[in-house]
Design a protein around this motif. Sequence first.
Motif, PDB file in Angstrom:
ATOM      1  N   UNK A   1      18.044   8.445   1.724  1.00  0.00           N
ATOM      2  CA  UNK A   1      18.232   9.563   2.657  1.00  0.00           C
ATOM      3  C   UNK A   1      17.633  10.847   2.084  1.00  0.00           C
ATOM      4  N   UNK A   2      17.882  11.117   0.794  1.00  0.00           N
ATOM      5  CA  UNK A   2      17.320  12.316   0.153  1.00  0.00           C
ATOM      6  C   UNK A   2      15.797  12.274   0.167  1.00  0.00           C
ATOM      7  N   UNK A   3      15.244  11.099  -0.075  1.00  0.00           N
ATOM      8  CA  UNK A   3      13.790  10.925  -0.065  1.00  0.00           C
ATOM      9  C   UNK A   3      13.229  11.201   1.322  1.00  0.00           C
ATOM     10  N   UNK A   4      13.882  10.645   2.347  1.00  0.00           N
ATOM     11  CA  UNK A   4      13.439  10.840   3.722  1.00  0.00           C
ATOM     12  C   UNK A   4      13.524  12.315   4.124  1.00  0.00           C
TER      13      UNK A   4
ATOM     14  N   UNK B   1      -0.166   9.347   2.059  1.00  0.00           N
ATOM     15  CA  UNK B   1      -0.482   8.525   0.892  1.00  0.00           C
ATOM     16  C   UNK B   1       0.268   8.999  -0.353  1.00  0.00           C
ATOM     17  N   UNK B   2       0.275  10.309  -0.588  1.00  0.00           N
ATOM     18  CA  UNK B   2       0.975  10.813  -1.776  1.00  0.00           C
ATOM     19  C   UNK B   2       2.477  10.580  -1.635  1.00  0.00           C
ATOM     20  N   UNK B   3       3.003  10.747  -0.432  1.00  0.00           N
ATOM     21  CA  UNK B   3       4.428  10.488  -0.207  1.00  0.00           C
ATOM     22  C   UNK B   3       4.760   9.022  -0.474  1.00  0.00           C
ATOM     23  N   UNK B   4       3.912   8.129   0.004  1.00  0.00           N
ATOM     24  CA  UNK B   4       4.153   6.703  -0.201  1.00  0.00           C
ATOM     25  C   UNK B   4       4.124   6.342  -1.688  1.00  0.00           C
ATOM     26  N   UNK B   5       3.168   6.894  -2.426  1.00  0.00           N
ATOM     27  CA  UNK B   5       3.091   6.599  -3.857  1.00  0.00           C
ATOM     28  C   UNK B   5       4.272   7.182  -4.621  1.00  0.00           C
ATOM     29  N   UNK B   6       4.649   8.413  -4.282  1.00  0.00           N
ATOM     30  CA  UNK B   6       5.800   9.039  -4.939  1.00  0.00           C
ATOM     31  C   UNK B   6       7.070   8.245  -4.618  1.00  0.00           C
TER      32      UNK B   6
ATOM     33  N   UNK C   1       9.199  -0.361  -2.995  1.00  0.00           N
ATOM     34  CA  UNK C   1       8.539  -0.502  -1.695  1.00  0.00           C
ATOM     35  C   UNK C   1       9.297   0.208  -0.571  1.00  0.00           C
ATOM     36  N   UNK C   2      10.620   0.068  -0.554  1.00  0.00           N
ATOM     37  CA  UNK C   2      11.416   0.753   0.478  1.00  0.00           C
ATOM     38  C   UNK C   2      11.308   2.268   0.327  1.00  0.00           C
ATOM     39  N   UNK C   3      11.306   2.767  -0.892  1.00  0.00           N
ATOM     40  CA  UNK C   3      11.163   4.195  -1.137  1.00  0.00           C
ATOM     41  C   UNK C   3       9.821   4.709  -0.641  1.00  0.00           C
ATOM     42  N   UNK C   4       8.767   3.935  -0.874  1.00  0.00           N
ATOM     43  CA  UNK C   4       7.437   4.305  -0.398  1.00  0.00           C
ATOM     44  C   UNK C   4       7.382   4.366   1.118  1.00  0.00           C
ATOM     45  N   UNK C   5       7.983   3.381   1.771  1.00  0.00           N
ATOM     46  CA  UNK C   5       7.983   3.354   3.239  1.00  0.00           C
ATOM     47  C   UNK C   5       8.807   4.517   3.812  1.00  0.00           C
TER      48      UNK C   5
ATOM     49  N   UNK D   1       9.517   7.458   2.355  1.00  0.00           N
ATOM     50  CA  UNK D   1       8.838   8.733   2.088  1.00  0.00           C
ATOM     51  C   UNK D   1       7.654   8.915   3.044  1.00  0.00           C
ATOM     52  N   UNK D   2       6.873   7.864   3.247  1.00  0.00           N
ATOM     53  CA  UNK D   2       5.726   7.945   4.164  1.00  0.00           C
ATOM     54  C   UNK D   2       6.204   8.229   5.585  1.00  0.00           C
ATOM     55  N   UNK D   3       7.254   7.551   6.005  1.00  0.00           N
ATOM     56  CA  UNK D   3       7.811   7.793   7.336  1.00  0.00           C
ATOM     57  C   UNK D   3       8.300   9.230   7.467  1.00  0.00           C
ATOM     58  N   UNK D   4       8.893   9.758   6.407  1.00  0.00           N
ATOM     59  CA  UNK D   4       9.367  11.141   6.419  1.00  0.00           C
ATOM     60  C   UNK D   4       8.249  12.136   6.673  1.00  0.00           C
ATOM     61  N   UNK D   5       7.068  11.896   6.098  1.00  0.00           N
ATOM     62  CA  UNK D   5       5.956  12.828   6.311  1.00  0.00           C
ATOM     63  C   UNK D   5       5.373  12.724   7.712  1.00  0.00           C
ATOM     64  N   UNK D   6       5.612  11.619   8.362  1.00  0.00           N
ATOM     65  CA  UNK D   6       5.021  11.393   9.690  1.00  0.00           C
ATOM     66  C   UNK D   6       5.890  11.923  10.822  1.00  0.00           C
ATOM     67  N   UNK D   7       7.207  11.840  10.683  1.00  0.00           N
ATOM     68  CA  UNK D   7       8.139  12.147  11.775  1.00  0.00           C
ATOM     69  C   UNK D   7       7.968  13.563  12.327  1.00  0.00           C
ATOM     70  N   UNK D   8       8.052  14.573  11.469  1.00  0.00           N
ATOM     71  CA  UNK D   8       7.992  15.964  11.947  1.00  0.00           C
ATOM     72  C   UNK D   8       6.632  16.311  12.557  1.00  0.00           C
ATOM     73  N   UNK D   9       5.502  16.020  11.876  1.00  0.00           N
ATOM     74  CA  UNK D   9       4.212  16.343  12.495  1.00  0.00           C
ATOM     75  C   UNK D   9       3.987  15.607  13.820  1.00  0.00           C
ATOM     76  N   UNK D  10       4.467  14.378  13.897  1.00  0.00           N
ATOM     77  CA  UNK D  10       4.319  13.618  15.147  1.00  0.00           C
ATOM     78  C   UNK D  10       5.052  14.319  16.281  1.00  0.00           C
ATOM     79  N   UNK D  11       6.284  14.731  16.026  1.00  0.00           N
ATOM     80  CA  UNK D  11       7.070  15.423  17.058  1.00  0.00           C
ATOM     81  C   UNK D  11       6.418  16.756  17.433  1.00  0.00           C
ATOM     82  N   UNK D  12       5.919  17.471  16.442  1.00  0.00           N
ATOM     83  CA  UNK D  12       5.277  18.759  16.707  1.00  0.00           C
ATOM     84  C   UNK D  12       4.012  18.572  17.535  1.00  0.00           C
TER      85      UNK D  12
END
Length: 179
Positions: A3-6, A59-64, A71-75, A77-88
């Motif tokens: 949750x913190x990562x997301x 990509x950087x979010x997924x690697x971090x 693998x779950x952390x990468x997914x 984090x990557x999803x977290x970077x996508x959600x807000x820009x997608x909504x915007x």
Amino acid sequence: MFFKLFVTFTRIGLFTIGGGYAVIPLIERDIVSRGWLSKEEFYELLSITESLPGVFATNIAALVGYKINGLKGGAIAALGTIVAPFAIIIMIAAFFSRFQENIWVTKAFKALRPAVVALIVAPCFSAIKANKLTYKTAIIPIVALLIMWQGHVSPIFIVIFGCIAGIIYNIFKEKNKRR
């Protein structure tokens, strides 16, 4: 931890204007200050990210995320970077035609340009300080830039050559350590 990562990467995605390299200072500050990664680990992942195709921030979010929580952390984090820009983007697309000629909207976008440039330049200085840039390490990107610019060589070939040269260098370095 997931949750913190997301939340961390959603917030970064929400407040990053300019995308790409503008996201580096935000990610570095949040990840390093939380103790999830050291500065050296972060810049190591950053250098890997720069050679990957695709959206830089994701990509950087997924690697971090992967480095922190597999693998779950990468997914996550990557999803977290996508959600807000997608909504915007969805909201902007719905209303942009009404406001695209508005003088205040135009001025706001022009005013953001210097801030985006500053967000892109800042990590360069941080990387230089963290890696203690020397003449030897500075010459490689300068030569690569000159080859691309003056030699009209595609950056793809520069990256491939750099990867091969790095592998060969590390092989020789390991052989010399064993002696």
